[in-house]
Design a protein around this motif. Structure first.
Motif, PDB file in Angstrom:
ATOM      1  N   GLY A  17       0.825  -1.311   0.188  1.00  0.00           N
ATOM      2  CA  GLY A  17      -0.206  -0.111   0.001  1.00  0.00           C
ATOM      3  C   GLY A  17       0.810   1.362  -0.074  1.00  0.00           C
ATOM      4  N   SER A  18       0.230   2.311   0.455  1.00  0.00           N
ATOM      5  CA  SER A  18       0.749   3.810   0.534  1.00  0.00           C
ATOM      6  C   SER A  18       0.461   4.433   1.808  1.00  0.00           C
ATOM      7  N   GLY A  19       1.144   5.659   1.842  1.00  0.00           N
ATOM      8  CA  GLY A  19       0.968   6.352   3.165  1.00  0.00           C
ATOM      9  C   GLY A  19       1.898   7.575   3.121  1.00  0.00           C
ATOM     10  N   PHE A  20       2.170   7.924   4.224  1.00  0.00           N
ATOM     11  CA  PHE A  20       2.824   9.311   4.426  1.00  0.00           C
ATOM     12  C   PHE A  20       3.771   9.292   5.678  1.00  0.00           C
ATOM     13  N   ASN A  21       4.856  10.207   5.476  1.00  0.00           N
ATOM     14  CA  ASN A  21       5.782  10.069   6.658  1.00  0.00           C
ATOM     15  C   ASN A  21       6.157  11.298   6.935  1.00  0.00           C
ATOM     16  N   LEU A  22       6.125  12.205   8.318  1.00  0.00           N
ATOM     17  CA  LEU A  22       6.489  13.343   8.659  1.00  0.00           C
ATOM     18  C   LEU A  22       7.527  13.095   9.588  1.00  0.00           C
ATOM     19  N   ILE A  23       8.872  13.699   9.623  1.00  0.00           N
ATOM     20  CA  ILE A  23       9.732  13.743  10.614  1.00  0.00           C
ATOM     21  C   ILE A  23      10.593  14.945  10.515  1.00  0.00           C
ATOM     22  N   ALA A  24      10.807  15.502  11.956  1.00  0.00           N
ATOM     23  CA  ALA A  24      11.617  16.703  11.984  1.00  0.00           C
ATOM     24  C   ALA A  24      13.313  16.045  12.437  1.00  0.00           C
ATOM     25  N   LEU A  25      14.254  16.698  11.763  1.00  0.00           N
ATOM     26  CA  LEU A  25      15.398  15.923  11.723  1.00  0.00           C
ATOM     27  C   LEU A  25      16.352  17.118  12.429  1.00  0.00           C
ATOM     28  N   PRO A  26      17.086  16.803  13.215  1.00  0.00           N
ATOM     29  CA  PRO A  26      18.360  17.629  13.669  1.00  0.00           C
ATOM     30  C   PRO A  26      18.874  18.229  12.369  1.00  0.00           C
ATOM     31  N   ASN A  27      19.484  19.325  12.486  1.00  0.00           N
ATOM     32  CA  ASN A  27      19.851  20.095  11.313  1.00  0.00           C
ATOM     33  C   ASN A  27      21.423  20.868  11.760  1.00  0.00           C
ATOM     34  N   LYS A  28      22.118  20.583  12.557  1.00  0.00           N
ATOM     35  CA  LYS A  28      23.383  21.061  13.097  1.00  0.00           C
ATOM     36  C   LYS A  28      24.109  21.806  11.940  1.00  0.00           C
ATOM     37  N   ALA A  29      24.213  21.473  10.821  1.00  0.00           N
ATOM     38  CA  ALA A  29      24.824  22.075   9.696  1.00  0.00           C
ATOM     39  C   ALA A  29      24.016  23.257   8.918  1.00  0.00           C
ATOM     40  N   GLY A  30      22.833  23.363   9.410  1.00  0.00           N
ATOM     41  CA  GLY A  30      21.966  24.208   8.637  1.00  0.00           C
ATOM     42  C   GLY A  30      21.658  25.617   9.381  1.00  0.00           C
ATOM     43  N   ASN A  31      20.961  26.463   8.855  1.00  0.00           N
ATOM     44  CA  ASN A  31      20.532  27.674   9.686  1.00  0.00           C
ATOM     45  C   ASN A  31      19.611  27.662  10.678  1.00  0.00           C
ATOM     46  N   ILE A  53      17.727  24.691  13.698  1.00  0.00           N
ATOM     47  CA  ILE A  53      18.179  23.735  14.303  1.00  0.00           C
ATOM     48  C   ILE A  53      17.523  22.419  14.067  1.00  0.00           C
ATOM     49  N   PHE A  54      16.547  22.434  13.152  1.00  0.00           N
ATOM     50  CA  PHE A  54      15.871  21.429  12.649  1.00  0.00           C
ATOM     51  C   PHE A  54      15.310  21.565  11.171  1.00  0.00           C
ATOM     52  N   ARG A  55      15.047  20.450  10.348  1.00  0.00           N
ATOM     53  CA  ARG A  55      14.597  20.587   9.014  1.00  0.00           C
ATOM     54  C   ARG A  55      13.339  19.688   8.991  1.00  0.00           C
ATOM     55  N   LEU A  56      12.337  19.768   8.416  1.00  0.00           N
ATOM     56  CA  LEU A  56      11.030  19.008   8.219  1.00  0.00           C
ATOM     57  C   LEU A  56      11.215  18.191   6.893  1.00  0.00           C
ATOM     58  N   LYS A  57      10.934  17.255   7.084  1.00  0.00           N
ATOM     59  CA  LYS A  57      11.051  15.870   6.101  1.00  0.00           C
ATOM     60  C   LYS A  57       9.530  15.159   5.669  1.00  0.00           C
ATOM     61  N   ILE A  58       8.852  15.457   4.783  1.00  0.00           N
ATOM     62  CA  ILE A  58       7.482  14.836   4.575  1.00  0.00           C
ATOM     63  C   ILE A  58       7.828  14.129   3.148  1.00  0.00           C
ATOM     64  N   PRO A  72       8.413  25.929   9.176  1.00  0.00           N
ATOM     65  CA  PRO A  72       8.476  24.882   8.303  1.00  0.00           C
ATOM     66  C   PRO A  72       7.118  23.923   8.376  1.00  0.00           C
ATOM     67  N   TYR A  73       6.738  24.075   9.335  1.00  0.00           N
ATOM     68  CA  TYR A  73       5.411  23.288   9.545  1.00  0.00           C
ATOM     69  C   TYR A  73       4.260  23.796   8.708  1.00  0.00           C
ATOM     70  N   GLN A  74       4.488  25.138   8.219  1.00  0.00           N
ATOM     71  CA  GLN A  74       3.523  25.871   7.461  1.00  0.00           C
ATOM     72  C   GLN A  74       3.963  25.907   5.927  1.00  0.00           C
ATOM     73  N   THR A  75       5.475  25.851   5.781  1.00  0.00           N
ATOM     74  CA  THR A  75       6.100  26.253   4.564  1.00  0.00           C
ATOM     75  C   THR A  75       6.478  24.884   3.677  1.00  0.00           C
ATOM     76  N   ALA A  76       6.691  23.939   4.484  1.00  0.00           N
ATOM     77  CA  ALA A  76       7.445  22.621   4.004  1.00  0.00           C
ATOM     78  C   ALA A  76       6.250  22.073   2.620  1.00  0.00           C
ATOM     79  N   PRO A  77       7.114  21.878   1.624  1.00  0.00           N
ATOM     80  CA  PRO A  77       6.395  21.237   0.395  1.00  0.00           C
ATOM     81  C   PRO A  77       5.422  19.994   0.893  1.00  0.00           C
ATOM     82  N   VAL A  78       4.469  19.987   0.697  1.00  0.00           N
ATOM     83  CA  VAL A  78       3.383  18.669   1.178  1.00  0.00           C
ATOM     84  C   VAL A  78       2.824  18.032  -0.192  1.00  0.00           C
TER      85      VAL A  78
END
Length: 271
Positions: A30-44, A46-51, A166-172
């Motif tokens: 089947g199919s579905g969706f996955n949302l996870i906030a990942l640590p982002n030490k090298a970025g601007n 503290i986290f990045r959102l992956k969907i 990011p919870y409002q602006t991340a590509p969905v």
């Protein structure tokens, strides 16, 4: 010379050791969706959102003989057991997102401790995590009652201005709601005639637990798992029926002093 083996006996349908887990045996796609906030030490941030929109396979294999657990305070018990293997990929790129081997157990009621029947899921994840979630099963006529699930992090109140943008602006992906991933499960069955449902509701709190390697503990500690599986019998207009499996799972990841819900959902058909 006679040899004693723990051989598998024929299963009498009315005494199936798998109990409410019996319909899981087989292959589900089947199919579905996955949302996870990942640590982002090298970025601007503290986290990045992956969907991700996902596709997955989930294969359950029966262990033919009941599993004996020896009692010292009460008599022995026998448990039904399934092994499983889950594979989750990104729906468009085929990127591998998740691998998980594990076991499901059907545990009868006991007197030491005094507990009703329970279901148990044990899993190992190649990031260096192992989990044990314990819960119960409930069967009823009709469709499942799927409640909303939150993806909102909890921590400092209030969060700094713009922190959670990011919870409002991340590509969905189409069909996904960041504020309630379970909405996709409701949408998947809104036109179906589900005649019966078995709900398996499990958690790592109280009787279960999560164990992680030191790197995970220090950088993104997975410290809680809550999950619900719905085994559904769907009747088509011509009267024919098929089996469907839906699930929602929330893993709490702790980093930067914040608890981040990692939410996965899926709708799968038995092959």
């Amino acid at each position: 010379m006679a040899t004693t083996l723990r051989a598998s006996a024929p299963i009498t349908p009315s005494v199936d050791p798998l109990g409410p887990l019996a319909e899981l045996a087989g292959t589900w796609i089947g199919s579905g969706f996955n949302l996870i906030a990942l640590p982002n030490k090298a970025g601007n941030s503290i986290f990045r959102l992956k969907i991700n929109a996902t596709k997955e396979s989930l294969v359950f294999t029966t262990v033919g003989a009941p599993i004996p657990n020896r009692g010292s305070l009460q008599g022995d018990i026998d448990m039904g057991c399934l092994t499983y293997f889950q594979r989750v990929n990104d729906a468009s790129s085929n990127e591998l997102l998740h691998l998980e081997p594990g076991l499901w157990l059907n545990v009868p009621s006991t007197t030491a401790p005094a507990e009703p029947p329970t279901v148990v899921r044990q899993a190992t994840i190649p990031h260096g995590d192992s989990m044990l979630v314990v819960g119960n099963a409930l069967s009823h006529a009709g469709p499942p009652q799927i409640q909303p699930v939150s993806t909102t992090p909890t921590g400092p109140t209030p969060f700094p201005l713009g922190y959670l943008d990011p919870y409002q602006t991340a590509p969905v992906p189409p069909g996904f709601q960041v504020s309630n991933p379970n909405a996709s499960l409701v949408d998947a069955i809104k036109e179906q005639n589900i005649v019966s449902t078995t709900t398996l509701s499990l958690s790592s709190t109280q009787q279960g637990g999560v164990v992680n390697i030191p790197f995970i503990v220090s950088n993104a500690d997975a410290n809680r798992v809550d999950t619900i599986f719905w085994i559904e019998t769907v009747e088509q207009p011509d009267g024919k029926r098929f089996m469907q499996l839906q699930y929602t799972q929330t893993v709490i990841l702790h980093f930067a002093g914040i608890d981040w819900p990692h939410v996965s959902v899926g709708t799968l058909l038995k092959q």
